[in-house]
Design an enzyme around this catalytic site. Structure first.
Site, PDB file in Angstrom:
ATOM      1  N   CYS A 123      43.837  40.168  44.622  1.00 52.31           N
ATOM      2  CA  CYS A 123      42.621  40.693  45.275  1.00 52.31           C
ATOM      3  C   CYS A 123      42.617  40.456  46.783  1.00 52.31           C
ATOM      4  O   CYS A 123      41.760  40.971  47.491  1.00 52.31           O
ATOM      5  CB  CYS A 123      41.375  40.071  44.646  1.00 52.31           C
ATOM      6  SG  CYS A 123      41.253  40.448  42.900  1.00 52.31           S
TER       7      CYS A 123
ATOM      8  N   HIS B  50      35.618  40.762  49.323  1.00 52.12           N
ATOM      9  CA  HIS B  50      36.153  41.228  48.043  1.00 52.12           C
ATOM     10  C   HIS B  50      34.996  41.220  47.037  1.00 52.12           C
ATOM     11  O   HIS B  50      34.169  40.312  47.055  1.00 52.12           O
ATOM     12  CB  HIS B  50      37.273  40.312  47.569  1.00 52.12           C
ATOM     13  CG  HIS B  50      37.686  40.583  46.155  1.00 52.12           C
ATOM     14  ND1 HIS B  50      38.072  41.837  45.737  1.00 52.12           N
ATOM     15  CD2 HIS B  50      37.723  39.777  45.056  1.00 52.12           C
ATOM     16  CE1 HIS B  50      38.356  41.779  44.444  1.00 52.12           C
ATOM     17  NE2 HIS B  50      38.145  40.546  44.007  1.00 52.12           N
TER      18      HIS B  50
ATOM     19  N   ASN C 287      35.234  45.743  40.114  1.00 54.07           N
ATOM     20  CA  ASN C 287      36.289  45.044  40.842  1.00 54.07           C
ATOM     21  C   ASN C 287      37.563  45.894  40.801  1.00 54.07           C
ATOM     22  O   ASN C 287      38.209  46.004  39.764  1.00 54.07           O
ATOM     23  CB  ASN C 287      36.510  43.673  40.180  1.00 54.07           C
ATOM     24  CG  ASN C 287      37.578  42.844  40.878  1.00 54.07           C
ATOM     25  OD1 ASN C 287      38.282  43.344  41.757  1.00 54.07           O
ATOM     26  ND2 ASN C 287      37.700  41.591  40.484  1.00 54.07           N
TER      27      ASN C 287
END
Ligand code: UT7
Length: 339
Positions: A116, A257, A287
């Protein structure tokens, strides 16, 4: 030689058409819209459902839009980086497939693995390449087809992730105090037990055994990852603000993020940044791993103004984490007209 600063001169993006809603998920596993909204804050996510299409498809769509929006000549691109956890194949690189499809004649490309944190890390790498003076134009694409590694029988993970891609063009300028100003990046190596895929790598290659035991899906111990994510991202933001003599008032936008709305809220609170200054679109996309930060830039480009101080921060498998300070160089509203 004059100092070269690396700047983002455009953003392209792509999300698949198919919308996987909480209602649909609640027919697949034992979950509810209420639980997902309360605990995670995701309403829907996009899924690449067409058979035979992988991450490179989304990456190339995002890069194509980027080239159209910026008007950059494909022959002028020196390098292309794809940061992803879900490459089309183990080899060749997804970047090589994208370069081939886009017909970039003068570029070299490579994949960049940082879960990520992929965008945060690869922007810094591209920025350093630009600052060296050897490369003039680099496309950085963050793309993940998380649906390819998510177990849709596991309610703990399947509600969290979505598919998407976004691309930025990184160029150089001798203008002072613009673009990538500072990066604070770390990898602590403690994360393996808490977030990984058990099989398919060189430790445990694919076999009938691994398939039978469903070992090719993402495994996560959510609570532990949650705690590390909040602690790391908030302290990384504070570190980057401190060492650049910035306060929350100097920041136009924090672009984090996006794994869980509660993580974002806790990070903003700890770092003393008002939530109104945080760009959030997790409710629509979930996500998307490496893609969340540039997808947020793409989605909310119209809000971004020349001179805005942006703070990027991310956390992911490894554990990888960090924050960077970026000064935006163009008025996003005029660029979005070309979307
Ligand atoms: O991007 C990479 C980094 N990843 C992250 O940052 C993710 C970090 N972790 C999280 O976002 C959260 O930990 C989760 C969203 C994964 C889980 O939320 P939580 O509030 O930490 O829930 P939990 O794991 O503590 O589970 C609480 C309860 C459990 O039931 P019991 O044992 O209390 O009866 C779970 O089984 O919630 C249950 N549960 C669900 N219930 C309905 C877990 N998933 C679901 C679900 N629907 N989808």
């Amino acid at each position: 030689m004059e100092k070269i600063n690396a700047i983002i001169t455009g953003v392209g993006g792509y999300v698949p058409d198919y919308i996987l809603t909480n209602e649909e998920l609640s027919r697949m596993v034992d979950t509810t819209d209420e639980w997902i909204m309360e605990r995670v804050g995701i309403k829907e996510r996009r899924i690449l459902t067409e058979e035979g299409l992988g991450t490179s498809y989304m990456a190339r769509k995002a890069a194509k839009q980027l080239l159209e929006k910026t008007g950059a000549d494909p022959d002028s691109i020196d390098a292309l980086i794809v940061t992803t956890t879900t490459p089309d194949y183990k080899f060749p690189s997804t970047a090589s497939i994208v370069i081939g499809k886009l017909g970039l004649k003068n570029a070299f490309g490579f994949d960049f693995s940082a879960a990520c944190c992929g965008f945060l890390y690869s922007l810094d790498v591209a920025s350093t390449m630009i600052q060296s003076g050897r490369y003039k134009r680099i496309i950085v694409i963050a793309a993940d087809k998380m649906s390819s590694v998510v177990d849709y029988t596991d309610r703990q993970t399947c509600v969290l992730f979505g598919d998407g891609a976004a691309a930025v063009l990184v160029e150089g300028t001798t203008e002072e105090n613009v673009g990538v100003q500072d990066s604070f990046l770390r990898t602590d190596g403690k994360g393996l037990p808490f977030l990984h895929m058990k099989a398919g790598g060189s430790v445990c290659p694919a076999s009938q055994f691994t398939v039978d035991r469903r070992l090719h899906y993402l495994y996560q111990e959510g609570r532990t990852v949650f705690k590390y994510a909040v602690t790391s991202m908030s302290s990384d933001i504070m570190e980057i603000l401190k060492r650049n003599n910035l306060s929350g008032d100097d920041v136009a936008w924090v672009v984090p993020h996006e794994a869980n709305l509660r993580i974002i809220e806790a990070v903003a609170k700890r770092a003393n940044v008002p939530l109104e200054k945080v760009i959030i679109n997790i409710q629509h996309y979930g996500n998307t791993s490496a893609a969340t930060i540039p997808l947020a830039l793409w989605d909310e480009e119209a809000k971004l103004k020349k001179g805005d101080n942006l703070i990027f921060t991310a956390f992911g498998a490894g554990f990888v984490h960090g924050a960077s300070y970026y000064k935006w160089v163009y008025d996003g509203a005029s660029a979005t007209a070309k979307k």
